[in-house]
Design an enzyme around this catalytic site. Sequence first.
Site, PDB file in Angstrom:
ATOM      1  N   GLU A 126      43.675  32.597  67.928  1.00 55.77           N
ATOM      2  CA  GLU A 126      44.399  31.923  68.999  1.00 55.77           C
ATOM      3  C   GLU A 126      45.615  31.208  68.419  1.00 55.77           C
ATOM      4  OE1 GLU A 126      40.438  31.047  71.773  1.00 55.77           O
ATOM      5  OE2 GLU A 126      41.663  29.355  71.067  1.00 55.77           O
ATOM      6  N   SER A 131      42.408  30.453  60.849  1.00 54.42           N
ATOM      7  CA  SER A 131      41.351  30.445  59.829  1.00 54.42           C
ATOM      8  C   SER A 131      40.111  29.701  60.318  1.00 54.42           C
ATOM      9  CB  SER A 131      41.875  29.806  58.537  1.00 54.42           C
ATOM     10  OG  SER A 131      42.871  30.635  57.951  1.00 54.42           O
ATOM     11  N   PHE A 155      48.532  37.272  68.079  1.00 50.18           N
ATOM     12  CA  PHE A 155      48.637  38.305  67.042  1.00 50.18           C
ATOM     13  C   PHE A 155      47.679  39.476  67.297  1.00 50.18           C
ATOM     14  CE2 PHE A 155      49.254  34.187  64.649  1.00 50.18           C
ATOM     15  CZ  PHE A 155      50.641  34.211  64.694  1.00 50.18           C
ATOM     16  N   ILE A 156      47.580  39.914  68.539  1.00 53.41           N
ATOM     17  CA  ILE A 156      46.596  40.940  68.884  1.00 53.41           C
ATOM     18  C   ILE A 156      47.203  42.333  68.755  1.00 53.41           C
ATOM     19  CG2 ILE A 156      45.017  41.780  70.654  1.00 53.41           C
ATOM     20  CD1 ILE A 156      44.397  38.957  69.425  1.00 53.41           C
ATOM     21  N   ARG A 241      37.202  43.963  56.882  1.00 51.54           N
ATOM     22  CA  ARG A 241      37.774  43.638  55.574  1.00 51.54           C
ATOM     23  C   ARG A 241      37.713  44.822  54.621  1.00 51.54           C
ATOM     24  NH1 ARG A 241      34.854  37.788  56.271  1.00 51.54           N
ATOM     25  NH2 ARG A 241      36.606  36.856  57.392  1.00 51.54           N
ATOM     26  N   GLY A 338      63.880  50.621  41.024  1.00 50.74           N
ATOM     27  CA  GLY A 338      65.151  49.917  40.950  1.00 50.74           C
ATOM     28  C   GLY A 338      65.750  49.717  42.330  1.00 50.74           C
ATOM     29  N   GLU A 362      42.332  39.618  58.992  1.00 47.84           N
ATOM     30  CA  GLU A 362      40.890  39.780  58.742  1.00 47.84           C
ATOM     31  C   GLU A 362      40.351  38.634  57.880  1.00 47.84           C
ATOM     32  OE1 GLU A 362      40.080  41.788  60.726  1.00 47.84           O
ATOM     33  OE2 GLU A 362      40.540  43.878  60.406  1.00 47.84           O
ATOM     34  N   ARG A 374      31.523  29.428  48.402  1.00 48.15           N
ATOM     35  CA  ARG A 374      30.377  28.825  49.092  1.00 48.15           C
ATOM     36  C   ARG A 374      29.095  29.588  48.815  1.00 48.15           C
ATOM     37  NH1 ARG A 374      33.464  27.640  54.864  1.00 48.15           N
ATOM     38  NH2 ARG A 374      34.491  25.692  54.223  1.00 48.15           N
TER      39      ARG A 374
END
Length: 379
Positions: A126, A131, A155-156, A241, A338, A362, A374
């Site tokens: 949204e 995140s 961003f859909i 992912r 180059g 993702e 974690r």
Amino acid sequence: MDFSLNEDQRAFQDMAASFSREELAPFAKEWDEESHFPIPTLRKAAELGFGGIYVKEDVGGSALTRLDATLIFEELSKGCTSTAAYIAIHNMVAWIIDTYGSEDLRQKYLPQLCTMDLLTSYCLTEPGSGSDAASLRTSARDDGDHYILNGSKAFISGGGVSDLYAVMVRTGGEGPSGVSCLLVEKGTPGLSFGANEVKLGWKSQPTAQVNFQDCRVPKSNLIGSEGQGFKIAMAALDGGRLNIGACSMGAAQACLDHALAYVQERKQFGRPIADFQALQFRLADMATELEAARLLLHKAASAVDAKSHDATKLAAMAKRLATDTGFKVVNEALQLHGGYGYLRDYPIERYFRDVRVHQILEGTNEIMRLIIARQLLKD
């Protein structure tokens, strides 16, 4: 531990490679420059089984594995990274419906999703919730046999063009336990779209904001149960992912192949630049790092297939390494070309623009590090 592909895997890898060479690569430059969404080509891909790669066969799916999918998406991405990435997103939504949807929803939507006669979008992010996905605000209020949706998704991919939207909404209280997943059909009153975003890359697929204003969605379109949406979204992202990592691998391998050809043709100081040891070392590092990332990606895909306890951690590791390595290799390939690498006459700059976003979507690669850390500390 067998690192070789079986006969079936080699067959559909070759099929994807052939489709990529013949149906994607020759048109990728045009699609990029014109921001053209190649729907007929998507449906040709679906004819080969790429519209429902890991959807069950009873509704037209290919019933392949996550590892199989990484092989397919790497090959497709060599031809057009942007188009391959959209096919990956479409497959993610198809998998959500196949895995968590009711039998009525499966039979209603999946046959047409597998042929890509219907196109899909995944709606989690949204404007104020990226995140921190569990803080999403799009609401779904109970109204008898319907939910009333209000809010926006940003961003859909496929926004405004897709026929079906898998939307994460808040049906309960704060946090992950209040999130549910709903299917919203294009044309539903109250559903609208923002203008197409003007992007750095991924130009062969539209990207737009998706808006809901008193949008009535039947409760029969609920996927899973109320409060299960965040779990569904995160499970889908494990596979997403892997796919976006595979797309990075494909783009990077294509750029490495271009670089290998270029350095053998380009002459400076009277000989091919491939003769210079400094460039040879760079090529060796590019190939080595690409192979290492690919092996981790395949291991993570096998873990997701096996529903291993460390599947999420491995998927995050693989996404982080594959997308960072992919961008690095593409960037190195551009440098080896180059000034020519900076021109649109050569495909390297398009791959460069397309793979950059893979480190963001993702789940950003910073979030991938959090997931990994974690899990390490928890173990």
